[in-house]
Scaffold this active site. Structure first.
Site, PDB file in Angstrom:
ATOM      1  N   TYR A 216      -1.646  -0.358  11.176  1.00 43.51           N
ATOM      2  CA  TYR A 216      -1.861  -1.024   9.878  1.00 43.51           C
ATOM      3  C   TYR A 216      -0.667  -0.820   8.958  1.00 43.51           C
ATOM      4  O   TYR A 216      -0.088  -1.786   8.442  1.00 43.51           O
ATOM      5  CB  TYR A 216      -3.139  -0.486   9.215  1.00 43.51           C
ATOM      6  CG  TYR A 216      -3.247  -0.812   7.740  1.00 43.51           C
ATOM      7  CD1 TYR A 216      -3.426  -2.122   7.306  1.00 43.51           C
ATOM      8  CD2 TYR A 216      -3.146   0.194   6.774  1.00 43.51           C
ATOM      9  CE1 TYR A 216      -3.505  -2.432   5.942  1.00 43.51           C
ATOM     10  CE2 TYR A 216      -3.234  -0.099   5.420  1.00 43.51           C
ATOM     11  CZ  TYR A 216      -3.401  -1.419   5.006  1.00 43.51           C
ATOM     12  OH  TYR A 216      -3.467  -1.705   3.666  1.00 43.51           O
TER      13      TYR A 216
ATOM     14  N   THR B  29       0.818  -1.208   0.000  1.00 44.39           N
ATOM     15  CA  THR B  29       0.000   0.000   0.000  1.00 44.39           C
ATOM     16  C   THR B  29       0.858   1.267   0.000  1.00 44.39           C
ATOM     17  O   THR B  29       1.999   1.243   0.485  1.00 44.39           O
ATOM     18  CB  THR B  29      -0.902  -0.004   1.262  1.00 44.39           C
ATOM     19  OG1 THR B  29      -1.383   1.309   1.507  1.00 44.39           O
ATOM     20  CG2 THR B  29      -0.144  -0.439   2.510  1.00 44.39           C
ATOM     21  N   ASP B  30       0.274   2.354  -0.476  1.00 47.90           N
ATOM     22  CA  ASP B  30       0.985   3.640  -0.425  1.00 47.90           C
ATOM     23  C   ASP B  30       1.185   4.108   1.018  1.00 47.90           C
ATOM     24  O   ASP B  30       2.017   4.980   1.288  1.00 47.90           O
ATOM     25  CB  ASP B  30       0.229   4.719  -1.238  1.00 47.90           C
ATOM     26  CG  ASP B  30      -1.221   4.931  -0.832  1.00 47.90           C
ATOM     27  OD1 ASP B  30      -1.712   4.248   0.092  1.00 47.90           O
ATOM     28  OD2 ASP B  30      -1.874   5.796  -1.448  1.00 47.90           O
ATOM     29  N   GLU B  31       0.417   3.503   1.939  1.00 45.65           N
ATOM     30  CA  GLU B  31       0.478   3.981   3.326  1.00 45.65           C
ATOM     31  C   GLU B  31       1.818   3.696   3.991  1.00 45.65           C
ATOM     32  O   GLU B  31       2.134   4.272   5.031  1.00 45.65           O
ATOM     33  CB  GLU B  31      -0.693   3.403   4.133  1.00 45.65           C
ATOM     34  CG  GLU B  31      -2.023   3.748   3.468  1.00 45.65           C
ATOM     35  CD  GLU B  31      -3.253   3.561   4.326  1.00 45.65           C
ATOM     36  OE1 GLU B  31      -3.137   3.563   5.549  1.00 45.65           O
ATOM     37  OE2 GLU B  31      -4.344   3.415   3.738  1.00 45.65           O
TER      38      GLU B  31
ATOM     39  N   LYS C  64       2.117  -3.461   7.375  1.00 42.81           N
ATOM     40  CA  LYS C  64       2.318  -3.653   5.930  1.00 42.81           C
ATOM     41  C   LYS C  64       3.774  -3.358   5.555  1.00 42.81           C
ATOM     42  O   LYS C  64       4.350  -4.017   4.681  1.00 42.81           O
ATOM     43  CB  LYS C  64       1.367  -2.764   5.124  1.00 42.81           C
ATOM     44  CG  LYS C  64      -0.107  -3.123   5.239  1.00 42.81           C
ATOM     45  CD  LYS C  64      -0.453  -4.499   4.694  1.00 42.81           C
ATOM     46  CE  LYS C  64      -0.399  -4.583   3.185  1.00 42.81           C
ATOM     47  NZ  LYS C  64      -0.869  -5.917   2.703  1.00 42.81           N
TER      48      LYS C  64
HETATM   49  P1  NAD Z   1     -10.267  -6.730   2.803  1.00 40.90           P
HETATM   50  O1  NAD Z   1     -10.196  -6.439   4.258  1.00 40.90           O
HETATM   51  O2  NAD Z   1     -11.505  -6.402   2.054  1.00 40.90           O
HETATM   52  O3  NAD Z   1      -9.981  -8.282   2.559  1.00 40.90           O
HETATM   53  C1  NAD Z   1      -9.000  -8.999   3.242  1.00 40.90           C
HETATM   54  C2  NAD Z   1      -9.269 -10.482   3.032  1.00 40.90           C
HETATM   55  O4  NAD Z   1      -8.221 -11.215   3.699  1.00 40.90           O
HETATM   56  C3  NAD Z   1     -10.584 -10.968   3.632  1.00 40.90           C
HETATM   57  O5  NAD Z   1     -11.256 -11.814   2.723  1.00 40.90           O
HETATM   58  C4  NAD Z   1     -10.165 -11.730   4.875  1.00 40.90           C
HETATM   59  O6  NAD Z   1     -11.063 -12.784   5.220  1.00 40.90           O
HETATM   60  C5  NAD Z   1      -8.812 -12.273   4.447  1.00 40.90           C
HETATM   61  N1  NAD Z   1      -7.937 -12.555   5.598  1.00 40.90           N
HETATM   62  C6  NAD Z   1      -7.683 -11.758   6.663  1.00 40.90           C
HETATM   63  N2  NAD Z   1      -6.843 -12.375   7.512  1.00 40.90           N
HETATM   64  C7  NAD Z   1      -6.536 -13.573   6.951  1.00 40.90           C
HETATM   65  C8  NAD Z   1      -5.709 -14.644   7.351  1.00 40.90           C
HETATM   66  N3  NAD Z   1      -5.021 -14.617   8.502  1.00 40.90           N
HETATM   67  N4  NAD Z   1      -5.608 -15.729   6.535  1.00 40.90           N
HETATM   68  C9  NAD Z   1      -6.318 -15.776   5.376  1.00 40.90           C
HETATM   69  N5  NAD Z   1      -7.119 -14.799   4.969  1.00 40.90           N
HETATM   70  C10 NAD Z   1      -7.238 -13.696   5.742  1.00 40.90           C
HETATM   71  O7  NAD Z   1      -8.999  -6.005   2.186  1.00 40.90           O
HETATM   72  P2  NAD Z   1      -8.793  -5.336   0.744  1.00 40.90           P
HETATM   73  O8  NAD Z   1      -9.214  -3.923   0.810  1.00 40.90           O
HETATM   74  O9  NAD Z   1      -9.334  -6.233  -0.285  1.00 40.90           O
HETATM   75  O10 NAD Z   1      -7.195  -5.339   0.662  1.00 40.90           O
HETATM   76  C11 NAD Z   1      -6.501  -6.463   0.129  1.00 40.90           C
HETATM   77  C12 NAD Z   1      -5.009  -6.189   0.175  1.00 40.90           C
HETATM   78  O11 NAD Z   1      -4.704  -5.010  -0.539  1.00 40.90           O
HETATM   79  C13 NAD Z   1      -4.475  -5.974   1.588  1.00 40.90           C
HETATM   80  O12 NAD Z   1      -3.226  -6.592   1.671  1.00 40.90           O
HETATM   81  C14 NAD Z   1      -4.334  -4.466   1.691  1.00 40.90           C
HETATM   82  O13 NAD Z   1      -3.314  -4.116   2.598  1.00 40.90           O
HETATM   83  C15 NAD Z   1      -3.980  -4.100   0.278  1.00 40.90           C
HETATM   84  N6  NAD Z   1      -4.369  -2.745  -0.168  1.00 40.90           N
HETATM   85  C16 NAD Z   1      -5.650  -2.316  -0.015  1.00 40.90           C
HETATM   86  C17 NAD Z   1      -6.008  -1.064  -0.488  1.00 40.90           C
HETATM   87  C18 NAD Z   1      -7.428  -0.568  -0.387  1.00 40.90           C
HETATM   88  O14 NAD Z   1      -7.682   0.581  -0.745  1.00 40.90           O
HETATM   89  N7  NAD Z   1      -8.378  -1.357   0.040  1.00 40.90           N
HETATM   90  C19 NAD Z   1      -5.043  -0.242  -1.082  1.00 40.90           C
HETATM   91  C20 NAD Z   1      -3.726  -0.715  -1.222  1.00 40.90           C
HETATM   92  C21 NAD Z   1      -3.412  -1.980  -0.763  1.00 40.90           C
HETATM   93  P1  TYD Z   2     -10.328   4.748   4.670  1.00 39.56           P
HETATM   94  O1  TYD Z   2     -11.350   4.318   3.684  1.00 39.56           O
HETATM   95  O2  TYD Z   2     -10.359   4.183   6.043  1.00 39.56           O
HETATM   96  O3  TYD Z   2      -8.908   4.489   3.964  1.00 39.56           O
HETATM   97  P2  TYD Z   2      -7.410   4.882   4.487  1.00 39.56           P
HETATM   98  O4  TYD Z   2      -7.483   5.420   5.849  1.00 39.56           O
HETATM   99  O5  TYD Z   2      -6.713   3.576   4.443  1.00 39.56           O
HETATM  100  O6  TYD Z   2      -6.923   5.878   3.499  1.00 39.56           O
HETATM  101  O7  TYD Z   2     -10.383   6.330   4.813  1.00 39.56           O
HETATM  102  C1  TYD Z   2     -10.214   7.178   3.699  1.00 39.56           C
HETATM  103  C2  TYD Z   2     -10.200   8.605   4.211  1.00 39.56           C
HETATM  104  O8  TYD Z   2     -11.485   8.929   4.741  1.00 39.56           O
HETATM  105  C3  TYD Z   2      -9.225   8.847   5.347  1.00 39.56           C
HETATM  106  O9  TYD Z   2      -8.682  10.161   5.225  1.00 39.56           O
HETATM  107  C4  TYD Z   2     -10.075   8.763   6.596  1.00 39.56           C
HETATM  108  C5  TYD Z   2     -11.404   9.297   6.118  1.00 39.56           C
HETATM  109  N1  TYD Z   2     -12.612   8.752   6.774  1.00 39.56           N
HETATM  110  C6  TYD Z   2     -13.599   9.616   7.265  1.00 39.56           C
HETATM  111  O10 TYD Z   2     -13.473  10.847   7.191  1.00 39.56           O
HETATM  112  N2  TYD Z   2     -14.712   9.069   7.828  1.00 39.56           N
HETATM  113  C7  TYD Z   2     -14.891   7.717   7.946  1.00 39.56           C
HETATM  114  O11 TYD Z   2     -15.921   7.272   8.501  1.00 39.56           O
HETATM  115  C8  TYD Z   2     -13.872   6.850   7.429  1.00 39.56           C
HETATM  116  C9  TYD Z   2     -14.016   5.358   7.528  1.00 39.56           C
HETATM  117  C10 TYD Z   2     -12.756   7.418   6.844  1.00 39.56           C
END
Ligand code: NAD
Ligand code: TYD
Length: 350
Positions: free
Chosen positions: A155, A130-132, A159
């Site tokens: 988090y 992630t960019d985070e 990561k």
């Molecule tokens: P999500 O929370 O929707 O899904 C995570 C999945 O992992 C779920 O299906 C959960 O059941 C499974 N899981 C959790 N713990 C587990 C374990 N111990 N063993 C097996 N499975 C397990 O997450 P997402 O938003 O789909 O993100 C997926 C990946 O992408 C993550 O690694 C996250 O860090 C990365 N990512 C997400 C975003 C975003 O914007 N959502 C951006 C950049 C990177």
């Molecule tokens: P989020 O979807 O949790 O992603 P991330 O924190 O990983 O970027 O949040 C996106 C942005 O929205 C972040 O700046 C936090 C803000 N946010 C709110 O203002 N209200 C909310 O209820 C949530 C969940 C996030």
């Protein structure tokens, strides 16, 4: 060198990005065996994969990526050519409420997978990051692959640790790892604790839209399918040992996004509610994706206008999918988060 993709392990395939990726990858590589290993935590949902259940090339296993014995059995059975590790605890707010499980899954789980890859051998191991991991930006500039790690939440710290492990297993043991770092995803099947689906479903139910702090934090939004396409490009032709940034090129302030969603749904701005800020809240993310564009020929296809329109429509048309979540376990979390947030305003900030 072309990678053999006869059998591919996708972890976390029942989550938001993972389920979109399973669907995308089965379309792109119709003859590959796709093995989805997912623990089905609160975020894992097999309803998101109903349309691929009958596909004879798709195989689901419920299990934990930290469970060494289970992971070894699976590797022994399938002899994976490639691994794409999505499985993670993914929500920053939850990592503030309870960080331990983030270490268990994101750090220990990734290590368990890397060790299995070392024992059984794979041609490629894509670590989804992630960019985070880069921390927070000021008003200008973008993250490049050379930006130093500077995680601010439990988090992002977990990561970052996983990234470092993937790098070390390449440098020390020659495990062919590649890391992708993506900006904020949005699209169908995103769990409604994340900003965009939460705002949409709250608006649809005429509930308040909680905006943290002054609402001027900026995220760089990418449509989930564009992310899936980028990961596929990295899987097919990314250079081992490298890192690839993936961004949508859509920087939007949270408050603007919340207003846009209300406007599209014909709901009043009086639903907006400014609430206590998230501790350690990163101000701005923006990705420089020049490397993946130049080296792998990838570019995001969806404009933000089109992507957000489709996403809103999806949540309007798929109430059943999210109503099941909202009325179940999530209700508990939602309440807890509101209570906890009251104490956020007194907590220490960096
Ligand atoms: P999500 O929370 O929707 O899904 C995570 C999945 O992992 C779920 O299906 C959960 O059941 C499974 N899981 C959790 N713990 C587990 C374990 N111990 N063993 C097996 N499975 C397990 O997450 P997402 O938003 O789909 O993100 C997926 C990946 O992408 C993550 O690694 C996250 O860090 C990365 N990512 C997400 C975003 C975003 O914007 N959502 C951006 C950049 C990177
Ligand atoms: P989020 O979807 O949790 O992603 P991330 O924190 O990983 O970027 O949040 C996106 C942005 O929205 C972040 O700046 C936090 C803000 N946010 C709110 O203002 N209200 C909310 O209820 C949530 C969940 C996030």
């Amino acid at each position: 060198m072309a990678v053999n993709l006869t059998s591919v392990l996708i972890t976390g395939g029942a989550g938001f990005i993972g389920s979109n990726f399973v669907r995308f990858f089965l379309r792109r590589h119709g003859e590959s065996e796709v093995i989805n290993l997912d623990k089905l935590t609160y975020a894992g949902n097999l309803e998101s994969l109903k349309d691929v259940e009958g596909n004879r090339h798709y195989h689901f296993y419920r299990g934990d990526i930290s469970d060494g014995a289970f992971v070894r059995r699976l590797f022994n059975e399938w002899h994976f050519d490639a691994v794409v590790n999505f499985a993670a605890e993914s929500h920053v707010d939850r990592s503030i409420l309870g960080p331990q499980v983030f270490i268990d899954t994101n750090v220990r789980g990734t290590t368990t997978l890397l060790e299995a890859a070392r024992e059984f051998g794979v041609e490629k191991f894509v670590q989804i990051s992630t960019d985070e991991v880069y921390g927070s930006l000021g008003p200008t500039g973008k993250f490049t692959e050379a930006t130093p790690y500077s995680p601010n939440s439990p988090y992002s710290a977990s990561k970052t640790s996983a990234d470092m492990l993937a790098r070390a297993w390449w440098k020390t043991f020659g495990i062919p790892t590649v890391i992708t770092r993506c900006s904020n995803n949005y699209g169908p099947y995103q769990f409604p604790e994340k900003f965009i689906p939460l705002m949409i479903i709250n608006a649809l139910q005429d509930k308040e839209l909680p905006v943290y702090g002054d609402g001027k934090n900026v995220r760089d939004w990418i449509y989930v399918e564009d992310h899936c396409e980028a990961i596929t490009a990295v899987l097919e032709k990314g250079v081992i040992g490298e890192v690839y940034n993936i961004g949508g090129g859509n920087e939007v302030e949270n408050i603007e996004l919340a207003k846009l969603i209300l406007a599209r749904l014909g709901k009043p701005e009086s639903l907006l509610k400014f609430v206590a800020d998230r501790p350690g809240h990163d101000r701005r993310y923006a990705m420089d994706s020049e490397k993946i564009e130049r080296e792998l020929g990838w570019k995001p296809k969806r404009s933000f206008e089109q992507g957000i329109e489709e996403t809103i429509r999806w949540y309007v048309d798929n109430r059943k999918w999210w109503q099941r979540i909202v009325s179940g376990e999530y209700q508990k979390y939602y309440k807890l988060q509101y209570e906890e947030r009251a104490s956020w305003s007194n907590s220490k900030r960096g």
